[in-house]
Each structure stands twice: as C-alpha cells, then as structure tokens.
Design a protein around this motif. Structure first.
Motif, short mmCIF file in Angstrom:
data_model
loop_
_atom_site.label_atom_id
_atom_site.label_comp_id
_atom_site.label_asym_id
_atom_site.label_seq_id
_atom_site.Cartn_x
_atom_site.Cartn_y
_atom_site.Cartn_z
N LEU A 1 48.66 58.42 29.65
CA LEU A 1 48.84 57.79 30.96
C LEU A 1 48.35 56.35 30.95
O LEU A 1 49.00 55.45 31.49
CB LEU A 1 48.11 58.62 32.03
CG LEU A 1 48.28 58.16 33.47
CD1 LEU A 1 49.76 58.15 33.85
CD2 LEU A 1 47.52 59.09 34.42
N LEU A 2 47.20 56.15 30.29
CA LEU A 2 46.62 54.80 30.31
C LEU A 2 47.56 53.76 29.71
O LEU A 2 47.64 52.63 30.18
CB LEU A 2 45.29 54.79 29.53
CG LEU A 2 44.06 55.26 30.31
CD1 LEU A 2 42.87 55.40 29.37
CD2 LEU A 2 43.73 54.30 31.46
N THR A 3 48.28 54.15 28.65
CA THR A 3 49.16 53.17 28.00
C THR A 3 50.39 52.83 28.85
O THR A 3 51.13 51.93 28.51
CB THR A 3 49.62 53.66 26.60
OG1 THR A 3 50.12 54.99 26.75
CG2 THR A 3 48.49 53.64 25.60
N LYS A 4 50.58 53.55 29.95
CA LYS A 4 51.67 53.16 30.86
C LYS A 4 51.24 52.00 31.77
O LYS A 4 52.06 51.42 32.46
CB LYS A 4 52.07 54.34 31.74
CG LYS A 4 52.80 55.44 31.00
CD LYS A 4 53.28 56.48 31.99
CE LYS A 4 54.03 57.60 31.28
NZ LYS A 4 54.46 58.63 32.22
N VAL B 1 52.93 62.71 39.42
CA VAL B 1 54.38 62.79 39.26
C VAL B 1 54.84 61.34 39.20
O VAL B 1 54.63 60.58 40.14
CB VAL B 1 55.03 63.53 40.44
CG1 VAL B 1 56.54 63.58 40.27
CG2 VAL B 1 54.45 64.92 40.58
N ASP B 2 55.41 60.96 38.09
CA ASP B 2 55.67 59.55 37.82
C ASP B 2 57.14 59.19 37.99
O ASP B 2 57.98 59.61 37.20
CB ASP B 2 55.22 59.25 36.37
CG ASP B 2 55.37 57.77 36.04
OD1 ASP B 2 55.70 56.99 36.94
OD2 ASP B 2 55.14 57.42 34.87
N ARG B 3 57.41 58.48 39.07
CA ARG B 3 58.76 57.90 39.24
C ARG B 3 58.54 56.41 39.44
O ARG B 3 58.95 55.84 40.45
CB ARG B 3 59.47 58.49 40.46
CG ARG B 3 59.67 59.98 40.43
CD ARG B 3 60.77 60.39 39.46
NE ARG B 3 61.01 61.82 39.52
CZ ARG B 3 60.32 62.72 38.83
NH1 ARG B 3 59.37 62.34 38.01
NH2 ARG B 3 60.59 64.00 38.95
N ASP B 4 57.79 55.81 38.55
CA ASP B 4 57.35 54.43 38.67
C ASP B 4 58.44 53.55 39.28
O ASP B 4 59.57 53.58 38.81
CB ASP B 4 56.97 53.92 37.27
CG ASP B 4 56.42 52.51 37.33
OD1 ASP B 4 55.58 52.27 38.21
OD2 ASP B 4 56.82 51.67 36.50
N PRO B 5 58.19 52.80 40.34
CA PRO B 5 56.89 52.54 40.97
C PRO B 5 56.43 53.60 41.97
O PRO B 5 55.39 53.41 42.59
CB PRO B 5 57.15 51.22 41.70
CG PRO B 5 58.59 51.30 42.10
CD PRO B 5 59.28 52.05 40.98
N SER C 1 66.04 59.62 39.52
CA SER C 1 66.57 58.30 39.85
C SER C 1 65.73 57.57 40.89
O SER C 1 65.96 56.40 41.17
CB SER C 1 68.00 58.43 40.38
OG SER C 1 68.00 59.28 41.51
N LEU C 2 64.75 58.27 41.45
CA LEU C 2 63.95 57.68 42.53
C LEU C 2 63.32 56.36 42.10
O LEU C 2 63.30 55.38 42.84
CB LEU C 2 62.85 58.66 42.93
CG LEU C 2 62.25 58.46 44.30
CD1 LEU C 2 63.27 58.75 45.37
CD2 LEU C 2 61.04 59.36 44.47
N GLY C 3 62.80 56.35 40.87
CA GLY C 3 62.15 55.14 40.36
C GLY C 3 63.14 53.98 40.29
O GLY C 3 62.82 52.86 40.67
N LEU C 4 64.35 54.27 39.83
CA LEU C 4 65.38 53.22 39.74
C LEU C 4 65.69 52.64 41.12
O LEU C 4 65.76 51.43 41.30
CB LEU C 4 66.68 53.80 39.16
CG LEU C 4 66.67 54.12 37.66
CD1 LEU C 4 67.98 54.82 37.29
CD2 LEU C 4 66.50 52.84 36.87
N LEU C 5 65.86 53.54 42.08
CA LEU C 5 66.18 53.09 43.44
C LEU C 5 65.04 52.25 44.00
O LEU C 5 65.26 51.23 44.64
CB LEU C 5 66.43 54.28 44.36
CG LEU C 5 67.63 55.16 44.04
CD1 LEU C 5 67.77 56.27 45.07
CD2 LEU C 5 68.91 54.33 44.00
N ALA C 6 63.81 52.71 43.74
CA ALA C 6 62.65 52.00 44.29
C ALA C 6 62.49 50.64 43.62
O ALA C 6 62.11 49.66 44.25
CB ALA C 6 61.39 52.84 44.11
#
Ligand code: SAH
Length: 471
Positions: free
Chosen positions: A30-33, A117-121, A150-155
């Motif tokens: 996680l840290l390397t993200k 739960v990662d959908r960066d951002p 796809s949530l991350g892409l939209l955000a």
C-alpha cells in the motif's frame, strides 16, 4: 472512537520502515502506491525488497534501524516480525518524533492502517479499531463488489473537470451535474467509447445542465417508522439520500436522522403527537418556504405519515403554494407494537376489524364509539393514550366491557429500550400511571402478549423486550 480517521498527504514526505521479510513487503504494497519517499532498513532483505529498490520505488539501507533514522519522517513502521526488535525500533522512531505503527500490535501503535477499497482517487477506508478484522474484511469484500472498477476513472476525469463545472451555480445545480455524471453520463461514455470518450462526454453533460431549466422544489412526506432504522422503507432511504432539507418530529430517532445526506439542513420541529395549532402553521410555512427555493424537502414523520400525522394540513399548504409532493408510507406504531408481542391486529373468528384511535384530539380527551369496542374480541390500538388511560378504562367498562379484557402497553416499540406491560382493562389504571412511561407508548386493547396470556389472571406482567422469549 479511539482512532481518528484521516487521509494523510504523503507527497514528498519520508516514511521509514524497519524489516526485511514478508511482513515488510505486505506493508509496502500500500505504501508504494503513495508519493512518499520510502526508506527501508533491513540488514538481510528478501529478494523482492531488493527488486523494489532496483525499480526505484523504495530506498533500501542494508543495515539495521538506528537512532535518528526516523528524524523528519511522518510515519515509521516496525515490521521486523520480532517483538523485541519491533519494540526497539518503535522507541527509537518515537524519540525521533515520528508516528509509529508496530505491525499487528494495536496497543504499541500510534496509528493503524485501515482495510481499504482502492478506486484511486476514491478510497474507502474501513476500520474496526482492531475489534473485528473479520468484519472489516467482509465489508471490504462487499464494497469491492459494489463499487465498479471504473469509478476511479470517472473520478479522475471528474477531478480534471472541476474548474469547468464551476460554470454551474454552486449547490444543487452543480450537485445534480455530478450525480448525473457518476450515475449516468460517465458510465455510459465509458462503455460506449472508453476513456477517450470521457472528456467530450463531460463537456456535453455540462452543456446539457447549463441549459436545463432549474429543478423545481419537491416535498416528500416520509414515514420514518417506529424508530428502528431497519424498519425504514427503501424509498424512505432514497428520499433521505437526496434531501436538501429534512424537517422532522421529535418521534424520529437519531439513528434515522443519521441516514440523511450529510449536507442536508436538519430542522427539528419538535412536535410529539399533538402540538399547538400555531406551530402547525409555522411548520406548513417552513415546508413551503424551502420547497419554493427549489429544495428537495423531506418531511419526516414518526411511523406512517397518514396516521395521526397532520399530513393533510401540510399537503394543503403545498397545494396552495403549487408545490409538488409525494407520500412515502411507513410502518405505524401499531404494526411495530403487535409484532413485538407476537400478535396479529386482526384474527379470524376473533376480530374482523381493528381500530386505530387517538387518546387525545385538539380539544383534549377524544370520544369514540366505546360501545362498539366493548364486546369481547374487539381490538383497538390507542395512540397518544397515556394520559387518556383512565377515561378509556371508564368508558369501556361503562359499556359493559369485561374487566379481564387484556390490555398491553408497548413503550418505544422497535427500539432497544422498549418495554411491554401486559395488564387487563380492570387494572389498566393505575398500572399505566405507575409504569412511569417516558417514551412514546401504544395502548393495545384486546391483545395480550402471546406468551404471557396465561399470567393475566394474576398480576400484571412487565416484559422487558429481551426477556420476552423466556416467558
Ligand atoms: N404517525 C405515527 C403516530 C403519530 S402520533 C405512527 O404512525 O406511528 C404519536 C403517537 O404514536 C405516540 O403518542 C404513541 O402513542 C405512538 N407511537 C409512535 N411511535 C411509537 C413507538 N415507537 N412505540 C410506541 N408508540 C409509538
């Protein structure tokens, strides 16, 4: 809440980690993200750590952790998998002023890393303060399923467009635009044209919204049910999700108010059962005033809005002002009360009708057709009946009702502090007065709790909710 949830900006900050094995690797995933400068101290690192260093994702020091290594670091991880070594590292890092996490040791840690739960951002963090890791994993799994990848892409596309969206007025119009983007236009563009379609779709959606007519206000008269949030309808939940203004009674419990959209304006009009009629005019005016400004108003009423809820006055006020409205039914107190005592409101061969009565009306004690209620088997649910109990008792007995007729009082139906008192018509008073009821209470005439019926010849039975099964 012992642990305060925050999202820490690690861009350019130092994060140190002591440990060279699998535990260290797990933390680094996680840290390397992040965009932190990560320094790892390990005399004998596993090859995967060396690989991360070779890729430039961490800085590896091939030696043990020493005093001063955490100077200026935001966070320090003791991840050696060795209690004594972790304790040593934690003490040194803390002395350097860093916040310390000792892997798998909540009490030795200044902070803990939540399940995410990662959908960066978009990042959802789930914490249970170490109390229920299994639960955290289950919630994580559920959210992973529910939130599209796809949530991350939209955000991300949305983030780049925030400036442009300022062309829309602040508040509701802008929120509507973003809801439309995330619920409809964004997913559709992605499906039809992939990421390349996102930017043009944002432009188009913005254009649509800039030329849309301003949304009209609306009032939803929503039944909040008897108090247990699980007894809300899905429709009530949805109305609360989109509310700009929530106007509620005292009967509505805090757990339900918590479910309203966080930005919603909450207005407590504090009427319980019956209130002064002037207050009703004020409430009508308040509802109309907010809806006129274009707000989505939720008028939240205890139980079902159509039962002793003064709904018609408020609907008339909306009609007079030309405001659109709708009614969302709720579970009324009588349904919740009989559910709790395991009885039906109607029963073949016993009663083919049931009456919902109010103990009070605007003039005081409310008169009813007591004669019709006196015969054995008749069932009535009396709302706002606490103060009227003696008069109800007198009227029914006067019309020949059997003093042994069962009477059950359910206070705070469906709530954790609920009480059930089983008595008879003959003893209804002083039993009700003596009970010192403080919450809303429903008086059921003609019904005894299913498992306490046998006890009615003897004394009144007080049933605390949790003991009911034992009776
Ligand atoms: N519209 C509401 C009733 C409003 S009148 C409904 O459908 O339930 C207010 C009265 O309802 C209270 O005085 C009480 O008699 C009853 N009541 C409301 N919530 C209750 C609860 N959780 N438990 C017992 N009685 C309740």
């Amino acid at each position: 809440m012992r642990h305060y949830p925050v999202f820490l900006d690690l861009k350019g900050r130092r994060v140190v980690l002591a440990g060279g094995g699998e535990t260290a690797l797990a933390k680094l995933r996680l840290l390397t993200k992040t965009e932190a400068r990560i320094e790892v101290f390990a005399a004998d690192p596993v090859p995967a750590l060396q690989a991360l260093a070779d890729e430039g994702r961490i800085h590896l020091h091939r030696r043990g952790f020493a005093a001063g290594d955490a100077a200026g670091a935001a966070l320090a991880y003791a991840a050696a998998d060795d209690e004594a070594e972790d304790r040593r590292v934690a003490a040194l890092a803390r002395a350097d002023g860093a916040l310390v996490n000792v892997v798998d040791d909540l009490n030795a840690s200044d902070f803990i890393t939540p399940a995410i739960v990662d959908r960066d951002p978009v990042v959802v963090a789930i914490g249970t303060e170490g109390a229920a890791p299994v639960l955290a994993r289950r919630i994580k799994a559920e959210l992973e399923e529910r939130l599209p990848a796809s949530l991350g892409l939209l955000a991300r596309a949305g983030r780049a467009f925030r400036r442009a969206a300022e062309a829309l007025p602040h508040g509701r119009p802008r929120r509507d635009f973003w809801s439309d983007w995330y619920d409809r236009a964004g997913p559709k563009a992605l499906e039809e044209g992939g990421t390349a379609a996102l930017a043009p779709a944002l432009e188009r959606t913005l254009d649509d919204h800039r030329h849309a007519r301003p949304r009209a206000g609306h009032v939803a008269f929503v039944g909040a049910g008897p108090g247990d949030p699980d007894l809300l309808t899905l429709k009530a939940r949805k109305a609360l999700d989109v509310a700009d203004v929530v106007i509620h009674d005292r009967l509505v419990t805090p757990a339900i108010l918590e479910l309203a959209r966080r930005e919603a304006v909450m207005i407590d009009v504090g009427k319980e059962g019956f209130g002064a009629s002037a207050a009703q005019d004020d409430i009508d005016a308040l509802i109309v005033e907010h809806a006129r400004k274009g707000a989505q108003v939720v008028r939240l009423k205890g139980g079902d809005p159509t039962i002793f809820g003064r709904l018609d006055e408020e609907i008339d006020a909306c009609d007079a002002a030309g405001i659109e409205w709708s009614v969302v039914p709720g579970i009324t107190a009588a349904s919740a009360a009989v559910a709790q005592i395991g009885q039906s409101l109607t029963r073949r061969t016993r009663n083919s009708s049931v009456r919902l009565l109010t103990g009070h009306d605007m003039k005081g004690f409310a008169e009813h057709d007591w004669k019709a209620l006196a015969p054995p088997g008749e069932v009535a649910a009396i709302y706002m009946g606490k103060r009227a109990a003696r008069l109800v008792q007198g009227r029914l007995m006067m019309h020949g009702a059997d003093p042994a007729t069962p009477v059950t009082v359910v206070e705070n139906a469906s709530r954790p502090d609920s009480r059930t008192i089983a008595t008879t018509l003959g003893r209804m008073e002083p039993t009700i007065s003596d009970a010192g009821l403080t919450g809303p209470a429903l008086v059921l005439i003609g019904l005894a709790p299913r498992h306490a019926a046998y006890a009615l010849d003897g004394q009144d039975v007080r049933i605390e909710l949790k003991e009911e099964a034992a009776l």
